[in-house]
Write an enzyme that holds these catalytic residues in place. Structure first.
Site, PDB file in Angstrom:
ATOM      1  N   LYS A   1       0.876  -1.172   0.000  1.00  0.00           N
ATOM      2  CA  LYS A   1       0.000   0.000   0.000  1.00  0.00           C
ATOM      3  C   LYS A   1       0.909   1.216   0.000  1.00  0.00           C
ATOM      4  CE  LYS A   1      -4.462   1.104   0.485  1.00  0.00           C
ATOM      5  NZ  LYS A   1      -5.634   0.393  -0.033  1.00  0.00           N
TER       6      LYS A   1
ATOM      7  N   VAL B   1     -20.427   1.040  -4.300  1.00  0.00           N
ATOM      8  CA  VAL B   1     -20.637  -0.373  -3.963  1.00  0.00           C
ATOM      9  C   VAL B   1     -22.059  -0.582  -3.438  1.00  0.00           C
ATOM     10  CG1 VAL B   1     -19.866  -2.311  -2.538  1.00  0.00           C
ATOM     11  CG2 VAL B   1     -18.191  -0.655  -3.353  1.00  0.00           C
TER      12      VAL B   1
ATOM     13  N   GLY C   1     -24.661   3.225   3.637  1.00  0.00           N
ATOM     14  CA  GLY C   1     -23.770   3.789   2.621  1.00  0.00           C
ATOM     15  C   GLY C   1     -24.157   3.249   1.255  1.00  0.00           C
TER      16      GLY C   1
ATOM     17  N   GLY D   1     -23.173   4.352  -1.820  1.00  0.00           N
ATOM     18  CA  GLY D   1     -22.302   4.933  -2.834  1.00  0.00           C
ATOM     19  C   GLY D   1     -22.126   3.935  -3.967  1.00  0.00           C
TER      20      GLY D   1
HETATM   21  P1  NAD Z   1     -18.382   5.761  -1.988  1.00  0.00           P
HETATM   22  O1  NAD Z   1     -17.613   6.925  -1.533  1.00  0.00           O
HETATM   23  O2  NAD Z   1     -18.837   5.678  -3.421  1.00  0.00           O
HETATM   24  O3  NAD Z   1     -19.694   5.576  -1.092  1.00  0.00           O
HETATM   25  C1  NAD Z   1     -19.714   5.718   0.290  1.00  0.00           C
HETATM   26  C2  NAD Z   1     -21.107   6.197   0.683  1.00  0.00           C
HETATM   27  O4  NAD Z   1     -21.197   6.187   2.108  1.00  0.00           O
HETATM   28  C3  NAD Z   1     -21.418   7.627   0.219  1.00  0.00           C
HETATM   29  O5  NAD Z   1     -22.663   7.660  -0.451  1.00  0.00           O
HETATM   30  C4  NAD Z   1     -21.441   8.434   1.536  1.00  0.00           C
HETATM   31  O6  NAD Z   1     -22.339   9.519   1.497  1.00  0.00           O
HETATM   32  C5  NAD Z   1     -21.883   7.358   2.509  1.00  0.00           C
HETATM   33  N1  NAD Z   1     -21.552   7.640   3.912  1.00  0.00           N
HETATM   34  C6  NAD Z   1     -20.461   8.224   4.441  1.00  0.00           C
HETATM   35  N2  NAD Z   1     -20.559   8.293   5.779  1.00  0.00           N
HETATM   36  C7  NAD Z   1     -21.752   7.732   6.113  1.00  0.00           C
HETATM   37  C8  NAD Z   1     -22.433   7.497   7.337  1.00  0.00           C
HETATM   38  N3  NAD Z   1     -21.916   7.876   8.496  1.00  0.00           N
HETATM   39  N4  NAD Z   1     -23.647   6.888   7.301  1.00  0.00           N
HETATM   40  C9  NAD Z   1     -24.189   6.506   6.118  1.00  0.00           C
HETATM   41  N5  NAD Z   1     -23.599   6.704   4.929  1.00  0.00           N
HETATM   42  C10 NAD Z   1     -22.403   7.320   4.923  1.00  0.00           C
HETATM   43  O7  NAD Z   1     -17.489   4.486  -1.608  1.00  0.00           O
HETATM   44  P2  NAD Z   1     -17.577   3.019  -2.227  1.00  0.00           P
HETATM   45  O8  NAD Z   1     -16.599   2.907  -3.331  1.00  0.00           O
HETATM   46  O9  NAD Z   1     -18.985   2.638  -2.453  1.00  0.00           O
HETATM   47  O10 NAD Z   1     -16.981   2.157  -1.026  1.00  0.00           O
HETATM   48  C11 NAD Z   1     -17.741   1.912   0.145  1.00  0.00           C
HETATM   49  C12 NAD Z   1     -16.877   1.272   1.201  1.00  0.00           C
HETATM   50  O11 NAD Z   1     -16.348   0.032   0.701  1.00  0.00           O
HETATM   51  C13 NAD Z   1     -15.642   2.113   1.589  1.00  0.00           C
HETATM   52  O12 NAD Z   1     -15.398   1.911   2.960  1.00  0.00           O
HETATM   53  C14 NAD Z   1     -14.532   1.519   0.755  1.00  0.00           C
HETATM   54  O13 NAD Z   1     -13.270   1.693   1.367  1.00  0.00           O
HETATM   55  C15 NAD Z   1     -14.921   0.051   0.735  1.00  0.00           C
HETATM   56  N6  NAD Z   1     -14.412  -0.669  -0.425  1.00  0.00           N
HETATM   57  C16 NAD Z   1     -14.741  -0.248  -1.678  1.00  0.00           C
HETATM   58  C17 NAD Z   1     -14.265  -0.946  -2.781  1.00  0.00           C
HETATM   59  C18 NAD Z   1     -14.641  -0.526  -4.196  1.00  0.00           C
HETATM   60  O14 NAD Z   1     -14.476  -1.322  -5.130  1.00  0.00           O
HETATM   61  N7  NAD Z   1     -15.161   0.672  -4.392  1.00  0.00           N
HETATM   62  C19 NAD Z   1     -13.453  -2.083  -2.602  1.00  0.00           C
HETATM   63  C20 NAD Z   1     -13.136  -2.495  -1.302  1.00  0.00           C
HETATM   64  C21 NAD Z   1     -13.622  -1.771  -0.219  1.00  0.00           C
END
Ligand code: NAD
Length: 362
Positions: free
Chosen positions: A88, A192, A188, A190
């Site tokens: 990382k 995913v 959340g 977003g």
């Molecule tokens: P993203 O930023 O697209 O979505 C995150 C969502 O969570 C946003 O809509 C945000 O408004 C919401 N959020 C933030 N704080 C919050 C709270 N307190 N209560 C409710 N909602 C809240 O991120 P993502 O890419 O969808 O990833 C989501 C999680 O999965 C992250 O923790 C990320 O590290 C992890 N992750 C993502 C991937 C990937 O492929 N994108 C892979 C492995 C892990």
């Protein structure tokens, strides 16, 4: 693997305590680059891991983060059967105003000097555009835009892995992996979270959703007929499954006593505030926890596919292995009477130890 770093005094002590092979400090005053690259373990292959850009309050905090995250990458790759190690990197700075082409290309040159021992990708605070700049200086980068041969949006695969992890847990708890009639709370929605809601609704799951972005909450609720829940009320919801897809450490001393869920399985990294203690607490309370680094591995599998030249079909096949891998973790946890996170750690460590043995013979 322990979620907490032991108390140590020097940087080299920290590397020894967490099992790191190498840490590189990158400093380029001309471009303002201050970065730390951590190579945790390369037994299975070159260390693969994203580059996070974050405004850390201190270098010590940045170092702690990169050491913890790189170690998790080793376990993630090992348990999902990938032939890469764990690494990382963190760039210290504000990703909204502190970035430039020159900084990213300078960083790319540091990666190039590692001769392939570390391969990077996008993470929090970096974008496919940044990966393009890094690619101008080194080929040891994945997650470049699809238009220049990249594998594209990883969140589809991440959501699929989480969905399969949920299914594997449902089979264990309810006897069959049919999700229809079950209820899931997705925190959340977003990239995913939304894909996950879509997969769940497709199977007639009752889905509760929560997000701090009210507009997005309404949009996803009406698009998929999901039920919005106020962010501060989520732990009062009586759903079968809690899928944390926003932030870490939501499973903690304060929240566990109120939880009525049968299963916790989501994409958020490090949902357990303290891996060992909260893993044990969930086990004692009869809540089945799907290890985050296993079921959210779809994104890393997507990067791996880009490196190995696999297409989307193979990426999906590798992601589908998450179902069986989760079943194996649950079986070991029951057999040894240990938490699922400890069981996952053991399986990952065993694969690394086994491959180390075959590499010792020519
Ligand atoms: P993203 O930023 O697209 O979505 C995150 C969502 O969570 C946003 O809509 C945000 O408004 C919401 N959020 C933030 N704080 C919050 C709270 N307190 N209560 C409710 N909602 C809240 O991120 P993502 O890419 O969808 O990833 C989501 C999680 O999965 C992250 O923790 C990320 O590290 C992890 N992750 C993502 C991937 C990937 O492929 N994108 C892979 C492995 C892990």
């Amino acid at each position: 693997m322990s979620g907490k770093s032991p108390v140590v005094t020097s940087i080299l002590d920290q590397l020894t305590a967490l099992g790191h092979k190498k840490v590189v400090f990158c400093n380029d005053p001309d471009t303002g680059l201050k970065a730390i690259i951590a190579v945790h373990d390369t037994t299975l292959g070159p260390a693969l891991g994203g580059t996070r850009m974050w405004n850390y309050s201190s270098e010590a905090e940045a170092l702690e983060d990169v050491l913890r995250l790189s170690r998790t990458m080793t376990y993630k790759a090992a348990i999902t059967g990938l032939n890469v190690g764990g690494g990382k990197a963190v760039i210290i700075g504000d990703s909204r105003k502190g970035k430039s082409e020159a900084m990213m290309r300078s960083y790319g040159r540091f990666i190039q000097n590692l001769n392939g021992e570390f391969i990077t990708a996008e993470d929090v605070g970096t974008t496919t555009r940044d990966m393009e700049f890094i690619r101008m200086e080194t080929k040891h980068v994945t997650g470049v835009p699809e238009s220049i041969g990249g594998a594209g949006d990883p969140s589809i695969y991440t959501a699929k892995g989480v969905y399969l992890g949920i299914k594997a847990c449902v089979k264990e708890v309810f006897g069959a992996d049919m999700l229809a009639g079950k209820s899931v709370l997705v925190q959340g929605i977003g990239s995913v979270g939304e894909h996950l809601v879509e997969l769940l609704r497709h199977e007639n799951v009752e889905v509760f959703i929560s997000d701090i972005d009210a507009e997005r909450l309404q949009y996803v609720a009406s698009k998929y007929k999901a039920k919005p829940v106020d962010a501060d009320k989520i732990f009062t919801i009586d759903a079968d499954i809690y899928a944390p897809c926003a932030l870490g450490a939501t499973v903690n001393d304060r929240t566990i006593p109120n939880m009525k869920f049968a299963i916790i399985a989501g994409s958020a990294n490090n949902p357990l505030a303290d891996e060992q203690r909260h893993g044990q607490m969930l086990m004692e309370k009869g809540i089945l926890f799907a290890p985050d680094y296993l079921i959210n591995a779809g994104g890393v599998i997507n990067c791996y596919s880009e490196l190995t030249g696999y297409g989307k079909k193979r990426t999906m096949q590798l992601t589908e292995n998450i179902y069986e891998a989760t079943r194996n973790v649950i079986q070991l946890s029951k057999k040894e009477n240990i938490s699922t996170i400890l069981a996952a750690n053991r399986i990952a460590e065993q694969r690394i130890a086994d491959i180390k043995k075959i590499k010792s013979s020519y």
